[in-house]
Design a protein around this motif. Sequence first.
Motif, PDB file in Angstrom:
ATOM      1  N   VAL A 192       4.390 -23.339 -41.102  1.00  0.00           N
ATOM      2  CA  VAL A 192       4.591 -23.983 -39.662  1.00  0.00           C
ATOM      3  C   VAL A 192       4.715 -22.628 -38.801  1.00  0.00           C
ATOM      4  N   LEU A 193       4.124 -22.561 -37.724  1.00  0.00           N
ATOM      5  CA  LEU A 193       4.117 -21.654 -36.971  1.00  0.00           C
ATOM      6  C   LEU A 193       3.563 -21.773 -35.457  1.00  0.00           C
ATOM      7  N   ILE A 194       3.638 -20.994 -34.503  1.00  0.00           N
ATOM      8  CA  ILE A 194       3.205 -21.467 -33.102  1.00  0.00           C
ATOM      9  C   ILE A 194       1.851 -20.732 -33.316  1.00  0.00           C
ATOM     10  N   ALA A 195       0.720 -21.541 -32.710  1.00  0.00           N
ATOM     11  CA  ALA A 195      -0.625 -21.269 -32.932  1.00  0.00           C
ATOM     12  C   ALA A 195      -0.826 -19.601 -32.528  1.00  0.00           C
ATOM     13  N   PRO A 196      -1.653 -19.000 -33.252  1.00  0.00           N
ATOM     14  CA  PRO A 196      -1.969 -17.497 -32.983  1.00  0.00           C
ATOM     15  C   PRO A 196      -2.831 -17.493 -31.610  1.00  0.00           C
ATOM     16  N   PRO A 197      -2.545 -16.215 -30.873  1.00  0.00           N
ATOM     17  CA  PRO A 197      -3.107 -16.219 -29.498  1.00  0.00           C
ATOM     18  C   PRO A 197      -4.673 -16.089 -29.556  1.00  0.00           C
ATOM     19  N   ASP A 198      -5.106 -15.609 -30.751  1.00  0.00           N
ATOM     20  CA  ASP A 198      -6.555 -15.104 -30.668  1.00  0.00           C
ATOM     21  C   ASP A 198      -7.331 -16.302 -31.310  1.00  0.00           C
ATOM     22  N   GLN A 199      -6.909 -17.512 -31.703  1.00  0.00           N
ATOM     23  CA  GLN A 199      -7.610 -18.678 -32.014  1.00  0.00           C
ATOM     24  C   GLN A 199      -7.546 -19.709 -31.082  1.00  0.00           C
ATOM     25  N   GLU A 200      -8.837 -20.466 -30.423  1.00  0.00           N
ATOM     26  CA  GLU A 200      -8.711 -21.468 -29.685  1.00  0.00           C
ATOM     27  C   GLU A 200      -8.282 -22.735 -30.265  1.00  0.00           C
ATOM     28  N   MET A 201      -6.821 -22.978 -29.728  1.00  0.00           N
ATOM     29  CA  MET A 201      -6.219 -24.570 -30.203  1.00  0.00           C
ATOM     30  C   MET A 201      -5.611 -25.046 -28.848  1.00  0.00           C
ATOM     31  N   HIS A 202      -5.572 -26.294 -28.979  1.00  0.00           N
ATOM     32  CA  HIS A 202      -5.003 -26.857 -27.629  1.00  0.00           C
ATOM     33  C   HIS A 202      -4.238 -27.951 -28.217  1.00  0.00           C
TER      34      HIS A 202
END
Length: 437
Positions: A175-185
């Motif tokens: 469980v983590l904050i979505a990585p910045p280099d992957q497009e998630m919304h």
Amino acid sequence: MAPEAASPEALKISREDLYEQVWVAPINHLAEKFGVSGSYLARVCSALNVPRPPLGYWQKKAVGKAAPRPELPAALPGDQLSWAKDKPLAAPVKKRVWRTVDRKAATKTARPARHPILIGVEESFRKSRTTEETEFLKPYKQLLPDIVASEARLARALDLANEIFSALDRKGHRVLIAPPDQEMHRIHVEERETPGKDRRYGRYQFGSIWSPRRPTVTYIGPMPIGLALTEMTERVTLRYLDGRYVRADSKLVQSAKPWQLTHSWTTEQDLPCGRFRFVAYSPLAGVDWTANWQETQTASMSTMVAAIVQKLESVEDELRALMRAAEEAAARRRREWEEAQERYRREEDQRRVAEALTESKKQLAGIMEKWAAATAVERFFLEAQSRVNEVEGERRAQLAERLALARSMVGALDPLAFLAEWLAPEERYKSKYGKSD
């Protein structure tokens, strides 16, 4: 001579390339290439989980005593895989900590460890923009776990999130904050306990609610699932009393004197109710999947944790199928867009071919008009010269002088010069697709 800084286009680098480069040149020298400091590039290595040479490595290498470099560890789901100078870094993963609390000044008892993503966030949540007493917190910081709560219920919200995140972690799901280099919304999370046609949250009935910059996700296998915990709101009747709105069922209103209620009125508003809703969803574009669980007067979220984990573990195949369908739909839309662009380019090409033909014909018609005018003038002077030659005496000299003056005023008239200026259609624009059928 210092290495040249890379161009903006070349600043994006994968973790594999970064791994190779940090073992070829000292990190301070490599940092100059990317236009950053050595300490920042070290943070980049940590964020991308790239091992770098230890202190003293280059001195030992110079005398042939350096230890072999370690292997690049395999990337885990949710790891940042690339970095660019103008993009943020993934938050470093914190270690679990155990806290102790005093209970009635007696012995110290250890509390359950906080999940790494929740360590130190309570203070950030409480550093909030000014809100009404009955509204949700609006922390200044946006890179926080996806938790929405009022100040009075923040501690319980963090405890609930810790239960859910830790349960997932024990099952091997990060469980983590979505990585910045992957497009998630992040999807819109409904905060109303009972959604209705109207919404009356906030002092002016249309208040906004804080949301994080990037979604909080867990990974079931390779599939990311967004996680959001929100305190819900309920429709409450408020009465204006003593210069402020208070709940109509509060002790303050119930104990008010009749004269105090003379100039009082009521309104309705959506207020945090202390009960929570947990939402799981797909953060991938085109993948429409959500599931949610919410507390009731008799059922606590704590009793639903096992069911939440079980549900999330059971949807991997469903999410894979939805993702494949989304990828196929995206590929189809991309093909349709490319075909539309190709049609547009061909139509534009044919338009410019037709435009070139029209302009060429127009110019040629103008040249023909000029040609006709030039030859008429030339015939005039030839005829005039012939007739002047037939005149004798002093009058002939006078006419010859006037004819020369007239010719000098008209200037040279060469019809072939007009033709040399003409541009054929293909000289104006040559089709990129050849001749159309």
